[in-house]
Design an enzyme around this catalytic site. Structure first.
Site, PDB file in Angstrom:
ATOM      1  N   THR A   1      -9.118 -36.103  51.836  1.00 48.19           N
ATOM      2  CA  THR A   1     -10.108 -36.116  52.907  1.00 48.19           C
ATOM      3  C   THR A   1     -10.755 -34.740  52.983  1.00 48.19           C
ATOM      4  O   THR A   1     -10.112 -33.723  52.737  1.00 48.19           O
ATOM      5  CB  THR A   1      -9.467 -36.433  54.264  1.00 48.19           C
ATOM      6  OG1 THR A   1      -8.548 -35.387  54.602  1.00 48.19           O
ATOM      7  CG2 THR A   1      -8.716 -37.756  54.227  1.00 48.19           C
TER       8      THR A   1
ATOM      9  N   HIS B   1      -6.323 -26.668  49.632  1.00 49.39           N
ATOM     10  CA  HIS B   1      -5.566 -27.856  49.238  1.00 49.39           C
ATOM     11  C   HIS B   1      -5.543 -28.920  50.337  1.00 49.39           C
ATOM     12  O   HIS B   1      -5.093 -30.038  50.092  1.00 49.39           O
ATOM     13  CB  HIS B   1      -4.141 -27.467  48.856  1.00 49.39           C
ATOM     14  CG  HIS B   1      -4.062 -26.653  47.608  1.00 49.39           C
ATOM     15  ND1 HIS B   1      -2.865 -26.259  47.052  1.00 49.39           N
ATOM     16  CD2 HIS B   1      -5.032 -26.153  46.799  1.00 49.39           C
ATOM     17  CE1 HIS B   1      -3.103 -25.544  45.961  1.00 49.39           C
ATOM     18  NE2 HIS B   1      -4.412 -25.464  45.793  1.00 49.39           N
TER      19      HIS B   1
ATOM     20  N   HIS C   1      -9.317 -16.468  44.446  1.00 46.33           N
ATOM     21  CA  HIS C   1      -8.559 -16.154  43.232  1.00 46.33           C
ATOM     22  C   HIS C   1      -8.614 -14.661  42.916  1.00 46.33           C
ATOM     23  O   HIS C   1      -7.716 -14.138  42.250  1.00 46.33           O
ATOM     24  CB  HIS C   1      -9.108 -16.960  42.049  1.00 46.33           C
ATOM     25  CG  HIS C   1      -8.869 -18.429  42.178  1.00 46.33           C
ATOM     26  ND1 HIS C   1      -9.545 -19.379  41.432  1.00 46.33           N
ATOM     27  CD2 HIS C   1      -8.031 -19.134  42.980  1.00 46.33           C
ATOM     28  CE1 HIS C   1      -9.124 -20.587  41.758  1.00 46.33           C
ATOM     29  NE2 HIS C   1      -8.214 -20.463  42.701  1.00 46.33           N
TER      30      HIS C   1
END
Length: 914
Positions: free
Chosen positions: A313, A233, A482
């Site tokens: 970014t 993230h 995941h």
């Protein structure tokens, strides 16, 4: 003969009449005059299509402000900030415009469309400003602190790694129409003679496992996958389409199972127990000037297929803490602080420690909580901070760490401005993100051999390396994590045992529920669980638990999502080439048969299932293929993902001018102090924990594998003390109205570099230098920007009125309309205007008054020849009751009852006509 001649003349005249208008129109088109006006008309029509779809999306969301569906929560978690949203909208307008023109190819020669026409479309759609190279500032500050957007990190390629630019392509994409349509878009499209299997079938047969069947990792703690999610993230967010409705026809993507851009639904098998035939899925926004936007123009079609945008970014720069745009950064900073602090929650404390501030959007409610008391989502540098409590806890740790560092720096250097303290703390926090990730996390994922092969030692900044996050890394390889997510949230007491008052929770019970953190023990129980409980082990036949495949973002019994199917569908949406193409890219052998596949996977049962579904090895989706490979020694990935992740991490490091090991970023002494720091130290400094493991990612037993916080090394912040003398002739200003300054040295001279808050514009010299006679110029001032005056790119939708405010603007709606979730568009609230309610009330009073007046007039007129009496019956009844009681000796109450039988409307205070 005359007849034939006459017929010939008639044919010529008729042919001229028929074809002359078209020839003239073609001439004008080729000349540019009519074509330009036609392009303007097409773009305006496309803008209406896109804006109407977005408007209808927000209107539907407004009506569903109760419990959100999983698809709505997914959209919320991927909601772009304002700049990303504006670019997404512009790209969709541009793409829709090109689609309109493609439908007219029979009328126009596509080869005649010039670069000028393309520029016109790009400009009218709003794409052009985001396609032009930015101007890089030439001040000493440009080398001291990284820009919040990442722009100009590489001065030769200013957009490399910057936010809101296209993800990098390491291999050309594979689209079914060559430039935009996803793999699997057309049901009859064959790959090596076979259609691709539906992604939900792949999930059910190859990926999904029950919660009870998961195997736990005997080496690594639950902090390992949480850190992976947190870092992901920091470097990547691919915004979904700004609309959840089809641009053509406006059908809601949640209500259709047909592929209509941006709807690309996940088809369910016919024997599914679900009530619907598909799960909703929205395509990622295209980057400006790609896909359909470039396919019409011969000079661009081959080199410019559809690309997807990264809203963040690419750099490891702690954008999770500070954001990737000036607008988000402005929301996060505490502008009243002289120490450069970040905003904190003003309503709640965690044993005296700060929580993240609240965002404006409400998260999932606590059971039984009234609508008005719903806990909002947390506000952080990344909008996904509230997805699960563990992620929110890590975000909160770094908020506290920034404020701890900024406070200490300001105490050490009292002459520092608030902005200098903020930037220095941000610089250190960014360095710690890089150190923890590259030193402590990535080697465990790749294994020692692959880390040496693909990453290796740092050799300095390389301006020829493009650090932009690649599409395959973001959409496939780094999603390996995941498969390591545990189905349970474990909260532990001070002895690192299961908490009696805070039981274990299934994952679906914590999605977007920040109240779990605030009202159920705070950070400490969550952090203890991350440190002392194992992660899920990625086992080939236990790839993803059903909390993620059956209950993702479930808040009620209204729908569900499947993360595995979302990952596979996203890869196809992005046109990722297949598994074998990526093995070849990494220098690994192609695997064409089941026997060859078994060498990489080492699980015959799984290989058979893969070949049964995909029919051909070249059809295997890259995410599934990489996930199924057996681990490298000492790793948590196989050869393919180790290659992709390793190459990406090396690019992020070597292509970052502000990487912490680069010689100009920190002094040698400061780098030595930074190397001492660790994630356990951050936990010690910002929670109530007094004992932690030396390595937060290694699973250990309490207390033997835990150390006292007093034994965990920390930085000596005195190494950041500035000792240069300040000339009496050049005194630092106490404050800058609506702006700030930082200082640096240039050619041995003291320099102040000024900047304005977001929403203000600098007037005067950006940089002033200290000379023998004092500052070489007057300091600049920060003037408010009137955003409402921008008619080319208005800040508000045409449905709203723009109101300029100090440092910002406000979009205002007329009643009964209200602002949608973008806070720029007015949406019909579905209620009557307040003025209507006032009119109704006044009308009722007027009608009542007229009726009363009419009744009085009628009474007086009809009884004009009789004795008319106005009785206030309650009073008259009481008086007659007293008289009768005196005459007959009965009680007044009884007399009153007798009168009541004779008097009309007993007890009424209404004036009656007798």
């Amino acid at each position: 003969m005359r007849t034939l001649g006459a017929m010939a003349v008639m044919l010529v005249v008729m042919g001229t009449a028929i074809f002359l208008p078209f020839l003239l129109r073609s001439r004008d088109i080729l000349g540019g005059k009519t074509m330009t006006s036609h392009v303007i008309s097409v773009v305006e029509t496309s803008q209406l299509l896109v804006d109407n779809a977005v408007y209808n999306t927000m209107k539907r969301n407004l009506k569903k402000r109760g419990v959100l569906s999983p698809a709505q929560l997914l959209s919320f978690s991927k909601l772009p900030e304002s700049t990303s949203g504006a670019i997404s909208r512009a790209a969709e307008i541009m793409e829709t415009s090109i689609q309109v023109m493609k439908r007219e190819q029979s009328q126009f020669s596509t080869d005649a469309l010039s670069a000028d026409i393309l520029a016109t479309i790009a400009n009218l759609s709003g794409c052009l400003p985001f396609m032009l190279p930015p101007r890089c500032p030439d001040t000493c500050l440009a080398n001291k602190y990284r820009p919040i957007t990442g722009v100009c990190n590489n001065r030769d390629h200013p957009r490399w790694g910057a936010s809101n630019t296209a993800l990098a392509r390491w291999l050309p994409p594979v689209y079914e129409d060559g430039f935009s349509q996803p793999r699997g878009w057309n049901p009859n499209f064959l790959y090596h003679g076979f259609p691709l299997p539906p992604v939900r079938e792949v999930t059910r047969h190859l990926i999904q496992v029950s919660n009870e069947a998961v195997t736990e990792d005997d080496q690594y703690s639950d902090f390992l996958p949480v850190w992976g999610q947190y870092i992901d993230h920091d470097i990547a967010l691919t915004p979904q389409s700004t609309s959840t409705a089809a641009f053509w026809g406006g059908v809601d993507c949640q209500l259709t199972c047909e592929n209509q851009n941006p709807c690309f639904p996940i088809q369910l098998p016919s024997n599914s127990s679900r009530t619907t035939a598909c799960l909703p899925f929205y395509r990622s926004s295209a980057a400006c000037g790609t896909g359909d936007q470039g396919a019409l123009f011969g000079n661009l079609s081959a080199a410019n297929p559809r690309q997807q945008m990264n809203g963040l970014t690419s750099f490891l720069d702690a954008s999770t803490v500070y954001g990737s745009s000036p607008g988000v950064e402005k929301q996060l900073r505490n502008w009243s602080s002289s120490a450069g602090l970040l905003r904190v929650n003003t309503l709640h404390l965690d044993s005296g420690r700060a929580y993240l501030p609240f965002a404006s959007a409400a998260c999932a409610p606590e059971p039984g909580a009234p609508h008005a008391n719903r806990t909002p989502c947390f506000l952080a540098g990344d909008g996904r901070a509230s997805e699960v409590p563990a992620l929110a806890a890590v975000h909160t740790l770094w908020l506290r760490e920034h404020n701890r560092l900024a406070t200490a720096f300001k105490a050490i250097n009292t002459h520092w401005s608030a902005n200098t303290a903020y930037q220095e703390a941000r610089k250190v926090v960014g360095a710690l993100h890089q150190i923890i990730t590259m030193r402590d996390y990535i080697p465990k994922i790749l294994g020692p051999d692959a880390f040496r092969q693909y990453v290796g030692p740092y050799e300095g900044y390389n301006p020829t390396v493009n650090p932009t996050v690649s599409n395959v890394f973001s959409t496939a390889a780094f999603r390996f994590g995941h498969a390591t997510v545990h189905p349970l949230v474990r909260r532990l007491n001070t002895d690192f045992q299961d908490h009696t008052e805070l039981p274990r929770l299934q994952l679906h019970d914590v999605f977007f529920r920040p109240w779990r953190l605030i009202q159920e023990g705070g950070l400490d129980p969550i952090v203890r669980g991350l440190l002392a409980r194992p992660a899920k082990l990625q086992v080939q036949e236990q790839l993803m638990n059903e909390e993620l495949t059956e209950r993702l973002f479930v808040l009620s019994n209204v729908g569900t999502l499947d993360l595995a199917s979302l990952n596979l569908q996203r890869g196809r949406d992005h046109g990722l080439p297949g598994y074998n193409e990526w093995r070849e890219f990494c220098g690994l052998s192609r695997l064409d048969t089941g026997a060859e596949l078994n060498k990489a996977i080492a699980n015959r049962s799984m290989v058979n299932k893969i070949m049964e579904l995909y029919k051909h090895a070249d059809n295997i989706d890259v995410w599934l293929g990489g996930l199924a490979e057996k681990f490298l020694p000492g790793a948590r990935t196989g050869p393919l993902f180790a290659c992709i992740i390793g190459k990406q991490m090396k690019a992020l490091r070597d292509g970052d001018r502000f990487w912490w090991e680069n010689s100009h970023v920190f002094t040698d002494a400061q780098r030595q102090e930074l190397e001492k720091h660790s994630l356990p130290r951050v936990i010690c400094d910002n929670t109530g924990l007094t004992r932690v493991p030396v390595d937060a990612f290694r699973i250990g037993k309490f207390p033997q594998d835990f150390e006292s916080c007093e034994e965990i090394p920390s930085m000596d912040l005195r190494l950041w003390r500035e000792t240069f003398p300040q000339d009496d002739k050049c005194v630092f200003p106490e404050k800058v109205d609506n702006g700030n300054f930082v200082h640096c040295e240039e050619s041995g001279k003291l320099v102040l570099v000024y900047s304005c808050f977001h929403g203000y514009k600098l007037q005067g010299q950006e940089q002033v230098t200290c000379t023998q006679n004092g500052w070489d110029s007057e300091p600049p001032v920060c003037k408010d920007v009137n955003e409402c005056a921008d008619l080319t790119h208005p800040p508000c939708h045409s449905s709203a009125k723009c109101k300029n405010t100090k440092g910002s603007f406000q979009c205002v709606c007329t009643d009964p309309y209200m602002l949608g979730e973008d806070e720029k568009t007015c949406i019909d609230s579905g209620r009557l205007p307040r003025a209507s309610w006032v009119s109704i009330a006044l009308g009722a009073l007027l009608i009542g008054g007229l009726a009363s007046l009419s009744w009085t007039v009628i009474c007086r007129w009809t009884h004009a020849d009789k004795k008319s009496t106005l009785l206030i019956t309650e009073r008259v009844t009481m008086e007659s009751g007293f008289r009768k009681s005196q005459e007959s000796g009965i009680s007044p109450q009884k007399a009153e009852v007798q009168d009541a039988e004779q008097e009309p409307a007993y007890g009424s205070r209404v004036l009656l006509c007798e």
